[in-house]
Each structure stands twice: as C-alpha cells, then as structure tokens.
Design a protein around this motif. Sequence first.
Motif, short mmCIF file in Angstrom:
data_model
loop_
_atom_site.label_atom_id
_atom_site.label_comp_id
_atom_site.label_asym_id
_atom_site.label_seq_id
_atom_site.Cartn_x
_atom_site.Cartn_y
_atom_site.Cartn_z
N GLY A 41 0.83 -1.10 -0.02
CA GLY A 41 -0.04 0.06 0.06
C GLY A 41 0.84 1.30 -0.04
N LEU A 42 2.27 1.15 -0.52
CA LEU A 42 3.06 2.18 -0.51
C LEU A 42 3.89 2.38 -1.98
N TYR A 43 4.12 3.66 -2.24
CA TYR A 43 4.95 3.63 -3.39
C TYR A 43 6.36 3.37 -3.28
N VAL A 44 7.03 2.68 -4.25
CA VAL A 44 8.20 2.18 -4.08
C VAL A 44 9.27 3.23 -5.36
N CYS A 45 10.21 3.78 -4.72
CA CYS A 45 11.26 4.54 -5.48
C CYS A 45 12.76 4.37 -5.20
N THR A 46 13.67 4.75 -6.04
CA THR A 46 15.20 4.72 -5.52
C THR A 46 15.27 5.70 -4.73
N HIS A 47 16.59 5.73 -4.02
CA HIS A 47 17.18 6.56 -3.09
C HIS A 47 17.37 8.13 -4.02
N ASP A 48 18.08 7.83 -4.98
CA ASP A 48 18.16 9.02 -6.01
C ASP A 48 16.75 9.89 -6.11
N THR A 49 15.86 9.22 -6.47
CA THR A 49 14.52 9.71 -7.01
C THR A 49 14.09 10.35 -5.60
N TYR A 50 14.02 9.71 -4.52
CA TYR A 50 13.40 10.10 -3.41
C TYR A 50 13.96 11.27 -2.90
N ASP A 51 15.49 11.34 -2.95
CA ASP A 51 16.29 12.62 -2.70
C ASP A 51 15.99 13.91 -3.71
N TRP A 52 15.91 13.70 -4.82
CA TRP A 52 15.46 14.50 -5.80
C TRP A 52 14.06 15.20 -5.63
N TRP A 53 13.18 14.35 -5.35
CA TRP A 53 11.80 14.92 -5.05
C TRP A 53 11.74 15.55 -3.56
N ALA A 54 12.37 15.09 -2.69
CA ALA A 54 12.51 15.55 -1.31
C ALA A 54 12.96 17.07 -1.41
N LYS A 55 13.94 17.35 -2.36
CA LYS A 55 14.35 18.72 -2.32
C LYS A 55 13.30 19.55 -3.15
N VAL A 56 12.67 19.07 -4.01
CA VAL A 56 11.66 19.86 -4.94
C VAL A 56 10.49 20.11 -3.85
N VAL A 57 10.25 19.16 -2.98
CA VAL A 57 9.17 19.40 -2.05
C VAL A 57 9.41 20.37 -1.02
N SER A 58 10.82 20.06 -0.55
CA SER A 58 11.34 21.33 0.52
C SER A 58 11.05 22.81 -0.19
N ASP A 59 11.73 22.86 -1.19
CA ASP A 59 11.94 24.07 -1.97
C ASP A 59 10.53 24.77 -2.14
N GLN A 60 9.72 23.77 -2.58
CA GLN A 60 8.17 24.32 -3.06
C GLN A 60 7.41 24.46 -1.67
#
Length: 183
Positions: free
Chosen positions: A50-69
Amino acid sequence: MNIIIKETGKNEVLELIDLRSGTNYIVDLIGMYDSLGPGDHQFLYDDEEGLYVCTHDTYDWWAKVVSDQSALNDRIAELKETYDSEVIHDIVSGASDGDLEDQAAAINAALDDWLEEQAELPEYIGAVTFARMLGTSQQNVSKSATRAIKTSYRGTFLKPDAIVDGTPVWLRSRAEGYANAQE
C-alpha cells in the motif's frame, strides 16, 4: 505519500500541503510530471504494502523539490498578507516556466527583484525643480501648491505629495508626468 526506498527498504514520506485547503497534493504533483505508474516511471505502487516504491536518488530529488516548493508556498502566503495577492500571483505565474527542480528558485528570484523595486525610496522634488520642469518660477509653483492643498481647491495644479518642514514636495515621477502633460 508513503514511500519505500528500493535499495534500503526504509520508509519515507513526501507531502506538500495546500495552505488554503490543508490537502496533501504531492501525488497530484508527481502525477502531473508522469512519474507515477509501472515500467519507466519513478514511483511504482506496491499493492501489497500500500506504498509507493522508488530509488534513493528519486526520493532525494523529489524531497528537495518538495522542500523548496513548501518554503516557497509559505513565502507566497506571507507576501499575500502584505501585498496585493493578484500582483504576487502574476509574479509567480510569470516566473513559473522552466524545469520543476529550478522553479522555486526562479520564482523566489522574481519575488526578490519585485520586492527590491518596492523597497526603493521614492524620489521627491521641491518647488525649484518642479518650476524648472514647468518653465515657471519657484514662487508660482509654491503659490499654486499652497492653493492646491486646500480642501476647497478646484484647480488643476498638481497637489503636493507631502509637506516637509512646511515646504511642498512632489514625487518626481508624478511631477514629470504632470509637466509633460502641460507641454
């Protein structure tokens, strides 16, 4: 959005909250960039977990985008409390082109530029300078200004923008506009 990092099995969370509605819109944002789904997409939904799966690099990239946004959203909300929200909206809309990872920085730069313009001190001029613009004497400008500040004045002379130590002063931009219209 609950996530499992593929390489480590670690659980992480991405969320981006709409400040007006309180809704977490991270899945919608990621979906807009075609990053959800099977195959070549960045996030694969695991039905069993019941969760999404992604790579560590993908998570890091999106985490930065989300933090900035998220920081940008907070800044925009704060600016809208002080300034005209339509003006802020127009600045944000005008600077929103470009890559998602650079979007918050571009919008922040546009907001910084606009705020710098707002912070510039206005330039005032006195009767001597205004008289030169109008091609008349300081005395005529001073007398006209004295009349123009009275509530009963019905003439067309430009009312002073301020009185400093008993002396009328005008914003240079308004005085120039008035002088140009008189030509």
